[in-house]
Design an enzyme around this catalytic site. Structure first.
Site, PDB file in Angstrom:
ATOM      1  N   GLU A 252       9.385   1.742  10.853  1.00  0.00           N
ATOM      2  CA  GLU A 252      10.456   2.703  10.548  1.00  0.00           C
ATOM      3  C   GLU A 252       9.805   4.072  10.599  1.00  0.00           C
ATOM      4  O   GLU A 252       9.059   4.429   9.687  1.00  0.00           O
ATOM      5  CB  GLU A 252      11.028   2.444   9.152  1.00  0.00           C
ATOM      6  CG  GLU A 252      11.615   1.071   8.939  1.00  0.00           C
ATOM      7  CD  GLU A 252      12.926   0.867   9.652  1.00  0.00           C
ATOM      8  OE1 GLU A 252      13.533   1.851  10.105  1.00  0.00           O
ATOM      9  OE2 GLU A 252      13.335  -0.296   9.774  1.00  0.00           O
TER      10      GLU A 252
ATOM     11  N   LYS B   9       0.866  -1.188   0.000  1.00  0.00           N
ATOM     12  CA  LYS B   9       0.000   0.000   0.000  1.00  0.00           C
ATOM     13  C   LYS B   9       0.898   1.233   0.000  1.00  0.00           C
ATOM     14  O   LYS B   9       1.477   1.592   1.013  1.00  0.00           O
ATOM     15  CB  LYS B   9      -0.871  -0.030   1.259  1.00  0.00           C
ATOM     16  CG  LYS B   9      -2.221   0.636   1.149  1.00  0.00           C
ATOM     17  CD  LYS B   9      -2.236   2.100   0.805  1.00  0.00           C
ATOM     18  CE  LYS B   9      -2.013   3.028   1.961  1.00  0.00           C
ATOM     19  NZ  LYS B   9      -1.856   4.438   1.532  1.00  0.00           N
TER      20      LYS B   9
ATOM     21  N   GLU C 108      10.119  16.788  14.246  1.00  0.00           N
ATOM     22  CA  GLU C 108      10.502  16.502  12.863  1.00  0.00           C
ATOM     23  C   GLU C 108       9.743  17.446  11.928  1.00  0.00           C
ATOM     24  O   GLU C 108       8.515  17.486  11.953  1.00  0.00           O
ATOM     25  CB  GLU C 108      10.157  15.046  12.523  1.00  0.00           C
ATOM     26  CG  GLU C 108      10.603  14.656  11.134  1.00  0.00           C
ATOM     27  CD  GLU C 108      10.246  13.212  10.791  1.00  0.00           C
ATOM     28  OE1 GLU C 108       9.079  12.831  10.979  1.00  0.00           O
ATOM     29  OE2 GLU C 108      11.139  12.482  10.338  1.00  0.00           O
TER      30      GLU C 108
HETATM   31  P1  NAD Z   1       2.224   8.805   7.133  1.00  0.00           P
HETATM   32  O1  NAD Z   1       2.339   8.152   8.448  1.00  0.00           O
HETATM   33  O2  NAD Z   1       1.271   9.920   6.973  1.00  0.00           O
HETATM   34  O3  NAD Z   1       1.833   7.747   6.010  1.00  0.00           O
HETATM   35  C1  NAD Z   1       2.600   6.591   5.756  1.00  0.00           C
HETATM   36  C2  NAD Z   1       1.726   5.541   5.114  1.00  0.00           C
HETATM   37  O4  NAD Z   1       0.743   5.120   6.051  1.00  0.00           O
HETATM   38  C3  NAD Z   1       0.953   6.028   3.887  1.00  0.00           C
HETATM   39  O5  NAD Z   1       0.906   4.983   2.937  1.00  0.00           O
HETATM   40  C4  NAD Z   1      -0.442   6.286   4.441  1.00  0.00           C
HETATM   41  O6  NAD Z   1      -1.466   6.196   3.480  1.00  0.00           O
HETATM   42  C5  NAD Z   1      -0.548   5.170   5.455  1.00  0.00           C
HETATM   43  N1  NAD Z   1      -1.546   5.371   6.510  1.00  0.00           N
HETATM   44  C6  NAD Z   1      -2.067   6.535   6.982  1.00  0.00           C
HETATM   45  N2  NAD Z   1      -2.956   6.299   7.974  1.00  0.00           N
HETATM   46  C7  NAD Z   1      -2.990   4.951   8.149  1.00  0.00           C
HETATM   47  C8  NAD Z   1      -3.675   4.096   9.045  1.00  0.00           C
HETATM   48  N3  NAD Z   1      -4.544   4.563   9.955  1.00  0.00           N
HETATM   49  N4  NAD Z   1      -3.432   2.772   8.975  1.00  0.00           N
HETATM   50  C9  NAD Z   1      -2.546   2.269   8.076  1.00  0.00           C
HETATM   51  N5  NAD Z   1      -1.886   3.032   7.203  1.00  0.00           N
HETATM   52  C10 NAD Z   1      -2.086   4.360   7.227  1.00  0.00           C
HETATM   53  O7  NAD Z   1       3.699   9.253   6.748  1.00  0.00           O
HETATM   54  P2  NAD Z   1       4.162  10.093   5.471  1.00  0.00           P
HETATM   55  O8  NAD Z   1       3.751  11.509   5.684  1.00  0.00           O
HETATM   56  O9  NAD Z   1       3.744   9.376   4.227  1.00  0.00           O
HETATM   57  O10 NAD Z   1       5.745   9.956   5.554  1.00  0.00           O
HETATM   58  C11 NAD Z   1       6.527  10.820   6.303  1.00  0.00           C
HETATM   59  C12 NAD Z   1       6.986  10.136   7.567  1.00  0.00           C
HETATM   60  O11 NAD Z   1       7.644   8.910   7.261  1.00  0.00           O
HETATM   61  C13 NAD Z   1       7.999  10.961   8.329  1.00  0.00           C
HETATM   62  O12 NAD Z   1       7.681  10.980   9.696  1.00  0.00           O
HETATM   63  C14 NAD Z   1       9.307  10.210   8.112  1.00  0.00           C
HETATM   64  O13 NAD Z   1      10.261  10.381   9.097  1.00  0.00           O
HETATM   65  C15 NAD Z   1       8.853   8.800   7.992  1.00  0.00           C
HETATM   66  N6  NAD Z   1       9.832   7.988   7.258  1.00  0.00           N
HETATM   67  C16 NAD Z   1      10.618   7.116   7.964  1.00  0.00           C
HETATM   68  C17 NAD Z   1      11.581   6.349   7.324  1.00  0.00           C
HETATM   69  C18 NAD Z   1      12.460   5.399   8.092  1.00  0.00           C
HETATM   70  O14 NAD Z   1      13.113   4.556   7.492  1.00  0.00           O
HETATM   71  N7  NAD Z   1      12.527   5.485   9.394  1.00  0.00           N
HETATM   72  C19 NAD Z   1      11.720   6.461   5.947  1.00  0.00           C
HETATM   73  C20 NAD Z   1      10.912   7.346   5.250  1.00  0.00           C
HETATM   74  C21 NAD Z   1       9.959   8.107   5.929  1.00  0.00           C
END
Ligand code: NAD
Length: 501
Positions: A262, A187, A395
């Site tokens: 992550e 997803k 962040e």
């Molecule tokens: P997000 O948490 O908004 O979304 C991530 C994913 O989760 C998306 O596919 C989203 O559609 C899905 N999602 C949202 N709500 C959900 C739910 N209730 N249940 C299941 N899935 C759901 O994050 P983002 O804005 O897409 O990404 C940015 C974040 O990701 C930042 O905090 C960044 O630090 C983190 N990130 C971490 C790493 C790592 O390796 N640690 C790598 C890349 C990004």
């Protein structure tokens, strides 16, 4: 240095879900817009999956697991290498899609796609090695018993990824999951769905059996949440923000699913007084401006020794102003737009917060002149920062650096470790002994010495504290999708003799 492809490839944008080897319409018929962040224009629509589609995809993955889960690592390696070859063959087309969808400069997108292919090749090797590790003999220390250990695939894996490295973050999950013998439901983020769908096409080209890899585009609440909640999913691998990670972990707990997370970061970069100013400034900029600072491991907190700070900051201001901001398709662009209107407003909001908290802009903080359309922001550096400020602690996930100075090593370490996060950290000094000592003392899963951000498929990736649970990449990444089984055989001819004497 990479250059723009001479003739722009014409990508085919897909608009269906990939379930059980077929391109299908979403059950509820919904669509989601795809926006180019450099122009703010909607240029495509993708399917919006809902719970019904999640059910279908999980059922397909479950059915496929019955066969895929029994293949050898060597058999799976053939498919992984074919997928790597297909990605490589379509490299420029896929990179171009990533630029339109995410905004990143094309050379960075090309680098991502090269890493995707490399990741599939790497896990092909690990799949083969796994065969050699099977049925490893265990020394039990007891006569009459023979022990061994084998590794079995976890089952159906639900893979949820963010928008910052759309195809690469998915590769870090899909490649080890397939190598382990798990089947997948992927997803992607609703902001960047295009290259995730290409995994469907890549799977088709590689002849991957139907159902082994399924791709569902959709929103977090409509598609991500039902996937996280689904009783037919055995393992959840999530990359994204802390609040969503908590929801995913909560959902996993309801069915006692294995989960790896992550999450975010606020990583420190410590620059000591004996560092070379030019090298320090180059890596500081790479640590926060690469990929628009939309990097979980971005070294967004700079700790610079007070003796060298004036020279570092002067050079940093000068060099940051030289960075070419623009459309990722344009040659020479080093900073593209932020991914979405939401993210743009969020980052601009943090700049207002920083100013209201009393920090000073050394440079940046505004939309660049001449770029009236698109989610563009100048490379931004805050000084006069205090350890309690939100721009120091939270962040931001954009090209915004917060700077503090320090007087000695102990103070630098105390400031660096004073964070809810623990994903990454960097240290720069001519004294390697000091670098090693500081590396040990930093509470982070990844430490860079005399650089910031270079990432290798072989090395474990993940963080301490709020930055997550578990590690991806390397052999740790494969282990995420394996169950460990012990087999203990009683091989003595003697009766056990406890009840029956
Ligand atoms: P997000 O948490 O908004 O979304 C991530 C994913 O989760 C998306 O596919 C989203 O559609 C899905 N999602 C949202 N709500 C959900 C739910 N209730 N249940 C299941 N899935 C759901 O994050 P983002 O804005 O897409 O990404 C940015 C974040 O990701 C930042 O905090 C960044 O630090 C983190 N990130 C971490 C790493 C790592 O390796 N640690 C790598 C890349 C990004």
């Amino acid at each position: 240095m990479n250059t723009l492809p001479e003739s722009k490839p014409e990508p085919r944008y897909r608009d269906r879900l990939f379930i059980d080897g077929e391109w299908v319409e979403p059950a509820a018929g919904g669509r989601l817009p795809v926006v180019n962040p450099a122009t703010e224009r909607v240029f495509h629509e993708v399917a919006a999956a809902t719970a019904e589609d999640v059910d279908r995809a999980v059922a397909a993955a479950r059915a496929a697991f019955a066969t895929w889960g029994t293949t050898t690592g060597a058999e799976r390696a053939v498919y992984l290498r074919a997928m790597a070859a297909e990605v490589r063959a379509r490299r420029d087309e896929l990179a171009y899609m990533e630029v339109l969808d995410n905004g990143k400069p094309l050379p960075e997108a090309q680098w991502d796609i090269d890493d995707v292919a490399g990741c599939f090749d790497y896990y092909a090797d690990l799949a083969e090695e796994l065969d050699e590790r099977q049925n490893e003999r265990l020394e039990l220390g007891a006569d009459g018993f023979r022990g061994s250990v084998c590794y079995e695939p976890v089952g159906v894996a639900g893979l949820i990824v963010p928008w910052n490295y759309p195809m690469l973050m998915a590769a870090w999950k899909v490649a080890p999951a397939l190598a382990a013998g798990a089947t997948c439901v992927l997803k992607p983020s609703e902001y960047t769905p295009l290259t995730a769908l290409e995994y469907g096409a890549v799977a088709e080209a590689a002849g991957l059996p139907p159902g082994v890899l399924n791709v569902l585009t959709g929103t977090g609440p409509e598609a991500g949440a039902p996937l996280a909640d689904h009783p037919g999913v055995d393992k959840l691998a999530f990359t994204g923000s802390v609040p969503t990670g908590i929801k995913v972990m909560h959902a996993a707990a309801q069915h006692v699913k294995a989960v790896s997370l992550e999450l975010g970061g606020k990583s420190p970069f410590i620059v000591f007084e004996d560092a070379d100013v030019e090298k320090a400034v180059e890596w500081i900029m790479f640590g926060i401006f690469w990929n628009q600072g939309e990097v979980c491991s971005a070294t967004s907190r700079l700790l610079v020794h007070e003796d060298i700070a004036p020279r570092v900051l002067e050079r940093l201001r000068e060099a940051a102003r030289e960075i070419k901001v623009g459309d990722g398709q344009e040659a020479g662009t080093l900073l593209g737009p932020l991914v979405s209107e939401t993210q743009y407003q969020r980052v601009l909001g943090y700049i207002d917060i920083g100013l209201a908290e009393g920090a000073t802009l050394l440079t940046g903080g505004r939309r660049p002149t001449g770029l009236d359309q698109g989610y563009f922001l100048e490379p931004t550096v805050f000084v006069d920062v205090h350890r309690e400020m939100r721009i120091w602690r939270e962040e931001i996930f954009g090209p915004v650096l917060a700077v503090m100075t320090f007087g000695d090593e102990a103070e630098a370490l105390a400031l660096a470790n004073d964070s809810d996060f623990g994903l990454a950290a960097a240290v720069m000094s001519a004294d390697l002994e000091r670098c090693e000592r500081v590396s040990r003392a930093l509470r982070a899963g990844i430490v860079w010495i005399n650089c910031s951000q270079p990432t290798f498929t072989q090395a474990p990736w993940g963080g301490f504290k709020l930055s997550g649970i578990g590690r991806e990449l390397g052999r740790w990444g494969l282990q995420n999708y394996l169950e460990v089984k012990q087999i203990t055989r009683y091989e003595s001819g003697r009766a056990w003799g406890w009840y029956l004497k």
